[in-house]
Design a protein around this motif. Structure first.
Motif, PDB file in Angstrom:
ATOM      1  N   VAL A   1      23.094  36.201 105.260  1.00 25.44           N
ATOM      2  CA  VAL A   1      24.005  37.170 104.646  1.00 25.44           C
ATOM      3  C   VAL A   1      23.205  38.169 103.818  1.00 25.44           C
ATOM      4  N   SER A   2      23.786  39.341 103.652  1.00 20.93           N
ATOM      5  CA  SER A   2      23.180  40.358 102.796  1.00 20.93           C
ATOM      6  C   SER A   2      24.286  41.074 102.037  1.00 20.93           C
ATOM      7  N   THR A   3      23.956  41.579 100.862  1.00 20.07           N
ATOM      8  CA  THR A   3      24.923  42.307 100.038  1.00 20.07           C
ATOM      9  C   THR A   3      24.256  43.557  99.482  1.00 20.07           C
ATOM     10  N   ALA A   4      25.069  44.488  99.079  1.00 19.49           N
ATOM     11  CA  ALA A   4      24.557  45.718  98.470  1.00 19.49           C
ATOM     12  C   ALA A   4      25.143  45.865  97.065  1.00 19.49           C
ATOM     13  N   ALA A   5      24.364  46.464  96.165  1.00 15.10           N
ATOM     14  CA  ALA A   5      24.839  46.663  94.802  1.00 15.10           C
ATOM     15  C   ALA A   5      25.988  47.668  94.791  1.00 15.10           C
ATOM     16  N   SER A   6      26.959  47.418  93.923  1.00 17.10           N
ATOM     17  CA  SER A   6      28.111  48.310  93.807  1.00 17.10           C
ATOM     18  C   SER A   6      28.345  48.612  92.338  1.00 17.10           C
ATOM     19  N   GLY A   7      28.595  49.880  92.031  1.00 18.21           N
ATOM     20  CA  GLY A   7      28.745  50.268  90.628  1.00 18.21           C
ATOM     21  C   GLY A   7      29.921  49.604  89.940  1.00 18.21           C
ATOM     22  N   ASP A   8      31.023  49.380  90.663  1.00 17.08           N
ATOM     23  CA  ASP A   8      32.213  48.816  90.028  1.00 17.08           C
ATOM     24  C   ASP A   8      32.509  47.401  90.523  1.00 17.08           C
ATOM     25  N   GLY A   9      31.566  46.772  91.189  1.00 18.23           N
ATOM     26  CA  GLY A   9      31.784  45.434  91.715  1.00 18.23           C
ATOM     27  C   GLY A   9      30.796  44.432  91.155  1.00 18.23           C
ATOM     28  N   PRO A  10      30.779  43.244  91.696  1.00 21.64           N
ATOM     29  CA  PRO A  10      29.869  42.208  91.213  1.00 21.64           C
ATOM     30  C   PRO A  10      28.428  42.515  91.601  1.00 21.64           C
ATOM     31  N   GLU A  11      27.513  41.811  90.946  1.00 16.17           N
ATOM     32  CA  GLU A  11      26.104  41.929  91.305  1.00 16.17           C
ATOM     33  C   GLU A  11      25.883  41.350  92.701  1.00 16.17           C
ATOM     34  N   PRO A  12      24.871  41.840  93.397  1.00 15.23           N
ATOM     35  CA  PRO A  12      24.600  41.310  94.738  1.00 15.23           C
ATOM     36  C   PRO A  12      24.311  39.810  94.708  1.00 15.23           C
ATOM     37  N   LEU A  13      24.495  39.184  95.847  1.00 16.18           N
ATOM     38  CA  LEU A  13      24.228  37.757  95.987  1.00 16.18           C
ATOM     39  C   LEU A  13      22.737  37.494  95.795  1.00 16.18           C
ATOM     40  N   ARG A  14      22.418  36.397  95.105  1.00 16.41           N
ATOM     41  CA  ARG A  14      21.026  36.065  94.813  1.00 16.41           C
ATOM     42  C   ARG A  14      20.727  34.628  95.233  1.00 16.41           C
ATOM     43  N   GLU A  15      19.462  34.344  95.466  1.00 17.44           N
ATOM     44  CA  GLU A  15      19.032  32.971  95.709  1.00 17.44           C
ATOM     45  C   GLU A  15      19.401  32.109  94.521  1.00 17.44           C
ATOM     46  N   GLY A  16      19.979  30.946  94.797  1.00 22.37           N
ATOM     47  CA  GLY A  16      20.375  30.040  93.735  1.00 22.37           C
ATOM     48  C   GLY A  16      21.810  30.196  93.280  1.00 22.37           C
ATOM     49  N   ASP A  17      22.492  31.306  93.649  1.00 22.16           N
ATOM     50  CA  ASP A  17      23.904  31.452  93.306  1.00 22.16           C
ATOM     51  C   ASP A  17      24.706  30.286  93.894  1.00 22.16           C
ATOM     52  N   ALA A  18      25.737  29.859  93.163  1.00 18.77           N
ATOM     53  CA  ALA A  18      26.596  28.753  93.614  1.00 18.77           C
ATOM     54  C   ALA A  18      27.759  29.327  94.411  1.00 18.77           C
ATOM     55  N   VAL A  19      27.720  29.190  95.748  1.00 19.94           N
ATOM     56  CA  VAL A  19      28.806  29.698  96.585  1.00 19.94           C
ATOM     57  C   VAL A  19      29.808  28.576  96.848  1.00 19.94           C
ATOM     58  N   VAL A  20      31.076  28.967  96.883  1.00 19.31           N
ATOM     59  CA  VAL A  20      32.156  28.017  97.127  1.00 19.31           C
ATOM     60  C   VAL A  20      32.256  27.761  98.629  1.00 19.31           C
ATOM     61  N   ILE A  21      32.387  26.485  99.005  1.00 16.69           N
ATOM     62  CA  ILE A  21      32.561  26.128 100.409  1.00 16.69           C
ATOM     63  C   ILE A  21      33.903  25.435 100.589  1.00 16.69           C
ATOM     64  N   ALA A  22      34.378  25.448 101.830  1.00 12.81           N
ATOM     65  CA  ALA A  22      35.636  24.775 102.130  1.00 12.81           C
ATOM     66  C   ALA A  22      35.484  23.288 101.879  1.00 12.81           C
TER      67      ALA A  22
END
Length: 351
Positions: free
Chosen positions: A329-350
């Motif tokens: 996966v990849s993400t881009a920085a957004s001025g009015d949104g969250p910070e891009p995804l980073r290594e170590g971030d805790a992602v929610v899984i089903a």
């Protein structure tokens, strides 16, 4: 919002989607809902693989030999016969294995006409250490006869200096493994008394017609043994199949033969089923999440939910390579949104 489990994850398909520009924030509190199940985002090498089912074996059986006389000695199934050694015995005489592309069809002795069969015999004598006194050519000379007598003495045969067709069997290979014995002791004039295979263990994997067209000899593969051991190897040959089997119009399947350079790894495990893995695509240092972390968005894209400082944030992502139930996966920085995804971030899984 439905969490999409990607059916293509096991096949290594590439999934690319435009990220949805939607971001939501909500408290991740036990009072609001059950605690989310999370896993860390990894930065790793992701590889898409073709996985084939295969079996260990010694390859096809090939019948060999043709006796005229009484069978007085036979090998056992599983015996390995070296070039220059006895395969079986007829009328008390050893019948010896030689290497060659053609059978010996006439008696060879001093005075025999020149021919490629003489060269084949002399090459075998030289390879076995009896070639010091002659040139390997198509002439059977007195020096050739002396070498034949020395060789015959070494194998316990009568030192006649002549080689008759029934004295030897030829195979277009090196050493052989006895796979079947069809003759019996005391039998007379047995056709193909034994059948052999290669001595080395190899893998045969069944292919679809499309896979047979896609793969080629020399392709690097990894063989996974039942205990999880991985053996690096290459495809030795591709058989497109399609040959009649003689049964109700059936034909042979396409197969890949994989040689195993590390024979010690398979020496004592029998002949079980194995898996052959062929790398098809690779991404180095990719941000990777489980496919169960991907959310399908209304516009056909994807997002993931990340727990940061006790708050669940939804981050739009673009999906790259998918393999082994994991997605790049990849993400881009957004001025009015969250910070891009980073290594170590805790992602929610089903869950």
């Amino acid at each position: 919002m439905n969490r999409r489990t990607l059916a293509a994850a096991g096949s290594g398909a590439l999934l690319v989607a435009v990220a949805a520009a939607v971001w939501l924030g909500r408290p991740a509190t036990p009072d609001a809902e059950p605690a989310a199940v999370t896993v860390p985002v990894q930065r790793t090498t992701l590889t898409s693989e073709l996985r084939l089912s295969g079996r260990l074996g010694h390859g096809p059986l090939t019948p060999v030999g043709d006796t005229t006389g009484t069978v007085t000695g036979l090998p056992r199934v599983g015996d390995v016969v070296r070039v220059g050694a006895r395969v079986y015995e007829v009328d008390g005489r050893p019948v010896v294995l030689l290497r060659g592309k053609r059978p010996f069809w006439r008696e060879l002795s001093t005075g025999s006409a020149t021919g490629p069969d003489v060269r084949q015999l002399e090459q075998n004598l030289a390879d076995l250490g009896f070639g010091g006194g002659f040139d390997v050519d198509e002439r059977f000379t007195p020096a050739t006869a002396r070498a034949v007598r020395a060789w015959q003495r070494s194998i316990g045969a009568e030192p006649t200096g002549r080689v008759r067709p029934g004295d030897v069997v030829t195979v277009d290979a090196g050493d052989i493994r006895i796979a079947r014995v069809d003759a019996r002791l005391g039998g007379v004039d047995a056709a193909a008394p034994v059948s052999y295979t290669a001595t080395a263990v190899r893998v045969t994997a069944t292919l679809t017609p499309a896979q047979a067209r896609e793969l080629a000899a020399g392709t690097a593969v990894e063989v996974v043994l039942p205990d999880g051991t991985r053996v690096a190897s290459t495809i030795a040959a591709i058989d497109p199949g399609g040959e009649p089997t003689g049964t109700d119009g059936e034909t042979t399947p396409a197969t890949a033969t994989v040689d195993l350079p590390d024979q010690k790894a398979v020496a004592d495990i029998g002949l079980p089923a194995v898996q052959v893995r062929v790398a098809k695509a690779e991404r180095a240092r990719a941000l990777v999440v489980p496919v169960t972390a991907l959310l399908a968005t209304a516009d056909g894209g994807y997002a993931v939910e990340v727990v940061r400082d006790g708050v669940v944030e939804r981050i739009p992502v673009e999906v790259g390579l998918v393999a082994d139930a994991r997605a790049e996966v990849s993400t881009a920085a957004s001025g009015d949104g969250p910070e891009p995804l980073r290594e170590g971030d805790a992602v929610v899984i089903a869950s």
